[in-house]
Design a protein around this motif. Structure first.
Motif, mmCIF file in Angstrom:
data_model
loop_
_atom_site.group_PDB
_atom_site.id
_atom_site.type_symbol
_atom_site.label_atom_id
_atom_site.label_comp_id
_atom_site.label_asym_id
_atom_site.label_seq_id
_atom_site.Cartn_x
_atom_site.Cartn_y
_atom_site.Cartn_z
ATOM 1 N N SER A 419 0.523 -1.264 -0.009
ATOM 2 C CA SER A 419 -0.251 -0.033 0.196
ATOM 3 C C SER A 419 0.807 1.696 -0.160
ATOM 4 N N ASN A 420 1.174 1.433 -0.865
ATOM 5 C CA ASN A 420 1.509 3.072 -1.361
ATOM 6 C C ASN A 420 0.858 4.140 -1.283
ATOM 7 N N ALA A 421 -0.888 3.694 -0.836
ATOM 8 C CA ALA A 421 -2.151 4.948 -0.659
ATOM 9 C C ALA A 421 -1.485 6.133 -0.383
ATOM 10 N N ALA A 422 -1.051 6.134 1.355
ATOM 11 C CA ALA A 422 -0.686 7.370 1.893
ATOM 12 C C ALA A 422 0.093 7.644 0.745
ATOM 13 N N GLU A 423 1.558 7.506 0.961
ATOM 14 C CA GLU A 423 2.151 8.681 0.674
ATOM 15 C C GLU A 423 1.721 9.022 -0.944
ATOM 16 N N ALA A 424 1.182 8.112 -1.907
ATOM 17 C CA ALA A 424 0.488 8.622 -3.085
ATOM 18 C C ALA A 424 -0.306 10.324 -2.898
ATOM 19 N N ILE A 425 -1.421 10.363 -1.706
ATOM 20 C CA ILE A 425 -2.259 11.062 -1.067
ATOM 21 C C ILE A 425 -1.350 12.285 -0.472
ATOM 22 N N TYR A 426 -0.365 11.758 0.142
ATOM 23 C CA TYR A 426 0.322 12.510 0.428
ATOM 24 C C TYR A 426 1.639 13.514 -0.300
ATOM 25 N N ILE A 427 2.041 13.394 -1.160
ATOM 26 C CA ILE A 427 2.714 14.118 -2.356
ATOM 27 C C ILE A 427 1.517 14.948 -3.206
ATOM 28 N N LEU A 428 0.425 14.330 -3.486
ATOM 29 C CA LEU A 428 -0.991 15.268 -3.947
ATOM 30 C C LEU A 428 -1.203 16.484 -3.350
ATOM 31 N N GLY A 429 -1.102 15.724 -1.780
ATOM 32 C CA GLY A 429 -2.206 16.631 -1.140
ATOM 33 C C GLY A 429 -3.327 15.832 -0.792
ATOM 34 N N ALA A 430 -4.099 16.236 -0.160
ATOM 35 C CA ALA A 430 -5.340 15.276 0.875
ATOM 36 C C ALA A 430 -6.356 16.133 -0.727
ATOM 37 N N ARG A 606 -3.792 27.322 15.322
ATOM 38 C CA ARG A 606 -3.262 28.847 15.224
ATOM 39 C C ARG A 606 -2.478 28.976 15.538
ATOM 40 N N GLY A 607 -1.777 28.058 16.394
ATOM 41 C CA GLY A 607 -0.052 28.381 16.384
ATOM 42 C C GLY A 607 0.845 28.183 15.452
ATOM 43 N N TYR A 608 0.527 27.171 14.199
ATOM 44 C CA TYR A 608 1.140 26.701 13.441
ATOM 45 C C TYR A 608 0.540 27.857 12.574
ATOM 46 N N GLN A 609 -0.673 27.622 12.316
ATOM 47 C CA GLN A 609 -0.562 29.170 10.533
ATOM 48 C C GLN A 609 -0.054 30.372 11.223
ATOM 49 N N GLU A 610 0.166 30.933 12.454
ATOM 50 C CA GLU A 610 0.430 32.005 12.846
ATOM 51 C C GLU A 610 2.519 31.773 12.620
ATOM 52 N N ILE A 611 2.504 31.060 12.538
ATOM 53 C CA ILE A 611 4.096 30.376 11.915
ATOM 54 C C ILE A 611 4.219 30.587 11.028
ATOM 55 N N GLU A 808 7.139 25.213 4.953
ATOM 56 C CA GLU A 808 5.963 23.614 4.395
ATOM 57 C C GLU A 808 6.247 22.358 5.905
ATOM 58 N N ILE A 809 7.270 22.757 6.830
ATOM 59 C CA ILE A 809 6.760 21.852 7.423
ATOM 60 C C ILE A 809 5.871 22.327 8.059
ATOM 61 N N TYR A 810 5.271 23.618 8.976
ATOM 62 C CA TYR A 810 3.932 23.097 9.001
ATOM 63 C C TYR A 810 2.244 23.230 8.490
ATOM 64 N N LYS A 811 2.451 23.518 7.502
ATOM 65 C CA LYS A 811 1.744 22.862 6.202
ATOM 66 C C LYS A 811 1.393 21.746 6.804
ATOM 67 N N ARG A 812 1.815 20.682 6.834
ATOM 68 C CA ARG A 812 2.171 19.676 7.046
ATOM 69 C C ARG A 812 1.508 19.178 8.388
ATOM 70 N N LYS A 813 1.774 20.092 8.754
ATOM 71 C CA LYS A 813 1.661 19.455 10.681
ATOM 72 C C LYS A 813 -0.486 19.914 10.779
ATOM 73 N N ILE A 814 -0.145 21.216 9.478
ATOM 74 C CA ILE A 814 -2.269 21.361 9.327
ATOM 75 C C ILE A 814 -2.391 20.371 9.084
#
Length: 821
Positions: A419-430, A606-611, A808-814
């Motif tokens: 199953s590489n499905a999760a990785e594919a969705i991660y690459i493209l973005g949900a 909100r903390g992530y978005q402020e960053i 990039e890091i904090y967008k991924r966290k959201i």
């Protein structure tokens, strides 16, 4: 091709035929020239009695002599050559441009056109005949005839890269046209099976294949069908010039002439005709499905003629995706249950502009993994690297690289039963990719292949919290019609929110307000339909905004805005003007954790978005800036730089010398650094491209690259020599100025604004004049001060790069937080 029409040649087929003959004649001559450079003793087409007919000799003939010479060529070439393909192509060929001055003008226009196309072909994957046919389509205004228009090269390459042809496989295009798919597949294989040391020299000898494997590649791998004789010739010529000198291109109608044929191929690549309809009685018995629609019949042919381990990439119109005729439903059922459909990639509507605005998708199926497929990957490509209007200008947004990466990951997982499905969705973005279980597509019986059709609650289908509809949580409303005149009559401090996404959606400010309190708003109509915002305070909305007001204390409206932003756009209806109306919004369901959990999530996000917001502001606002000292000398660039240095500097360099090559696409925006990706021989670039050397500053002078800030400093060049786009202005610093200082000055907003005013040219292609750059005035610091400025710029740029990584890091966290609920 106005010159042909003015010269009395108006027939579409005749125009293409005559240009075919001339372009191929030129291409054979250039092929001979290339062979001679490698081996002076090489066998050539134009040798012996035929040497007088080399293309370069034709360019110097007057109109009378040219006409008679071309008649001689068309008569003698098939007689004197031993090449069977050339014999076939020029058999019964005649000059049909009888106005002799028009013929001469045509020859010279073809020379100019082909030279221009060769300059633009800066990647290793060239399809000059395809480009030439695209040019013809634009001039003939018949691109939609019988559903025929050329597939853009970058879309072809995307499909070929996903399919990833391998040695020993057979490849078919059943509607091959100019053979663009077959050429791209050949280039893909050359790249795959040539050693790195050769590729560094831009050579692709296929040295990683055995002699038998090379023989199979050139003699048995590629097959193409086309019913149109002009396209048949185009395809033959194109493949011939790509080393397939005896290609298996057949002039047959795939839907009519293949009855009883049981041949199967390992790979099928196609963009079959969409708009055509075949006479019912003519359709091959093998393909009968109770329809005359060519797109359905071609798909049936591909499914039937794909080997048990074969795979296909095919472009289809939207009708294939969701039309409700019995034939459409049946072909979709075959795709899902028999063919191994594993991915549907939705393309933007403007991909085929200016020839057609038809909305299309790409279907990928693979019979070898049909049993392994539990879910089908749906991906939306909103940006393909080009403006979607008629001009097809390069733009910065391009979803294709991420889509390619995700598709390869997912397909690899299916083939390896992993199953590489999760990785594919991660690459493209949900937000642009999702998986739909195959059983869910089949259960309704219509086998609809629109991913959005199945998206109700799909983001949260496995949520541990109850799913609640929007109408249970909120009262739904809508804004009113507010125009600029209303704002002018009643100006004030209360924002008016509209459908736009820039400036937080603010359209203007009124002296009164319609809404007061905490709301969620969304865009109901247009390109931004489904975009969600959290609003608070006193404000107004236009009639293209819907509003949500909580009617229960169980929902945190900031949480609701975040949750809807993940799924609302997937409920947008794209029939005509995109819409997400109140009745649809009311039925959307979201997870409803306890309020304290919602509050925790909102606080964390909100903390992530402020960053992200802080880092984004740093990245967006940073420019290398020089604080001017009024005591510095004022000079023009031409006083301290050499603008567009002459190639005579390298006249004694060996033509076989390797040099760096920098096409426009490799130059960055608002970043002086760029990566050298290509090398070429000096002899290949010295005639047509822009010359530069180490530490020269490159400035893009053409729209839209100039406005977008494309510029850079040439460094780490092969043999300290570089060539690139003819649309560069080269600024070479003297000993009085550092290249970084030049780059800073030409990156300033005032330089860009002044340059735009000075641009010349008509239509969409305008250029900054060289004399504007030469005469641009700057303040020149002493060299020691320049070095200090550059040191400070390097420190600042390092910090900016760190902020980009932080975003990039904090967008991924959201995304991770929202996915967890």
């Amino acid at each position: 091709m106005n010159i042909l029409w003015s010269g009395g040649v108006a027939n579409h087929s005749t125009i293409i035929e005559q240009i075919n003959y001339l372009v191929f004649l030129r291409s054979l001559s250039k092929k001979d020239d290339h062979a001679m450079r490698i081996d002076p003793e090489a066998e050539r087409v134009f040798q012996g009695e035929l040497s007088q007919y080399h293309w370069d000799n034709l360019l110097v003939l007057n109109a009378e002599v040219l006409f008679s010479t071309l008649e001689d060529i068309y008569r003698r070439l098939p007689e004197l050559t031993t090449d069977k393909t050339i014999q076939l192509l020029y058999r019964d060929a005649h000059v049909k441009v009888f106005d002799k001055p028009t013929l001469r003008r045509l020859v010279h226009e073809i020379e100019q056109l082909m030279s221009d196309l060769e300059k633009e072909a800066t990647t290793g994957r060239n399809d000059i005949f395809g480009d030439m046919y695209e040019y013809l389509l634009s001039k003939l205004a018949q691109a939609g005839t019988l559903g025929s228009f050329r597939t853009p090269r970058h879309i072809i390459n995307f499909i070929v890269d996903v399919i990833d042809p391998d040695k020993g496989e057979t490849i078919l295009d059943p509607a091959c046209g100019t053979a663009g798919f077959l050429v791209a597949a050949l280039e893909h294989l050359k790249e795959k099976y040539s050693s790195e040391e050769f590729k560094k020299e831009n050579k692709h000898p296929l040295d990683l294949l055995s002699p038998d494997e090379r023989k199979f590649l050139f003699q048995h791998t590629f097959t193409g069908f086309d019913s149109d004789f002009d396209m048949f010739k185009f395809g033959l010529m194109n493949l011939y010039l790509h080393q397939l000198e005896h290609p298996n291109i057949k002039r047959i109608n795939t839907l009519v002439d293949t009855a009883g044929d049981r041949t199967k191929w390992d790979i099928i690549l196609a963009n079959p005709p969409f708009a055509g309809a075949v006479d019912q009685s003519s359709i091959s018995e093998d393909l009968q499905m109770g329809t005359r629609a060519t797109e359905i019949l071609f798909l049936r042919y591909m499914i039937d003629h794909l080997s048990p381990t074969g795979r296909t990439g095919v472009i289809v119109p939207e009708g294939i995706i969701f039309s409700n005729t019995n034939a459409h439903k049946k072909i979709r059922q075959l795709l899902i249950e028999t063919a191994g459909l594993w991915a549907v990639v939705s393309l933007p509507a403007g991909v085929f502009n200016p020839y057609s605005g038809v909305k299309t998708s790409i279907l990928f199926f693979d019979k070898s993994i049909a049993r392994n497929i539990e879910s089908i990957l749906f991906a939306k490509v909103s940006h393909d690297g080009f403006d979607l209007g008629a001009s097809k200008r390069l733009v910065d947004k391009d979803d294709l690289p991420n889509a390619l990466n995700a598709l390869l990951k997912y397909h690899s997982g299916l083939r390896n039963k992993a199953s590489n499905a999760a990785e594919a969705i991660y690459i493209l973005g949900a937000e642009i990719a999702h998986l739909i279980p195959k059983h869910k597509i089949s259960e309704t019986g219509d086998y609809n292949l629109s991913g959005d059709h199945y998206l109700l609650s799909s983001e949260y289908s496995d949520a541990k919290w109850p799913m609640v509809s929007i109408e249970e949580l909120c009262d739904l409303g809508r804004g009113r019609v507010i125009n600029k005149q209303d704002i002018a009559k009643n100006p004030g401090a209360f924002p008016v929110y509209s459908s736009q996404t820039t400036d937080d959606g603010i359209f203007g400010y009124l002296g009164s307000y319609d809404f007061d309190g905490e709301y969620v708003t969304w865009t109901t109509d247009g390109a931004n339909a489904g975009t969600v915002f959290y609003r608070t305070g006193k404000f107004n909305c236009t009639n293209v905004c819907g509003t949500l007001k909580a009617k229960t204390k169980k929902i945190n409206m900031r949480f609701l805005a975040q949750a809807l932003n993940r799924i609302a756009y997937k409920h947008v209806i794209h029939a005509g003007n995109p819409k997400l109306m109140n009745n649809v919004m009311a039925k959307i369901t979201v997870p409803l954790p306890p309020l304290e959990i919602q509050d925790q999530i909102v606080k964390e996000l909100r903390g992530y978005q402020e960053i992200i917001d802080g880092a984004t502001q740093i990245v967006a606002n940073w420019k290398c800036k020089i604080e001017i000292d009024t005591t510095w000398e004022r000079v023009k660039l031409k006083d301290v730089c050499n603008i567009n240095p002459k190639k005579i500097e390298i006249k004694n360099i060996n033509p076989e010398t390797e040099v760096s090559f920098v096409p426009m696409a490799d130059l960055n925006q608002n970043n002086a650094n760029f990566v050298i990706k290509q090398t070429k021989k000096l002899s290949e670039v010295i005639g047509s491209y822009t010359y530069f050397t180490e530490n020269d500053v490159l400035l893009a002078r053409v729209t839209p690259c100039f406005e977008n800030g494309k510029a850079g400093i040439a460094r780490k060049l092969k043999n300290k020599i570089g060539f690139g786009s003819s649309e560069y202005i080269v600024i070479r610093p003297s000993e009085k100025i550092l290249p970084e200082i030049i780059y800073c000055y030409i990156s300033e907003q005032r330089f860009n604004a002044a340059g735009k005013i000075k641009m010349t040219g008509t239509g969409g292609l305008q250029r900054v004049p060289v004399d504007f750059v030469q005469n641009w005035e700057i303040s020149l610091p002493p060299l020691e001060v320049q070095r200090q400025i550059v040191d400070q710029i390097d420190i600042e740029r390092t910090l900016v790069d760190g902020n980009k990584k932080l975003i990039e890091i904090y967008k991924r966290k959201i995304i991770d937080v929202l996915s967890a609920i």
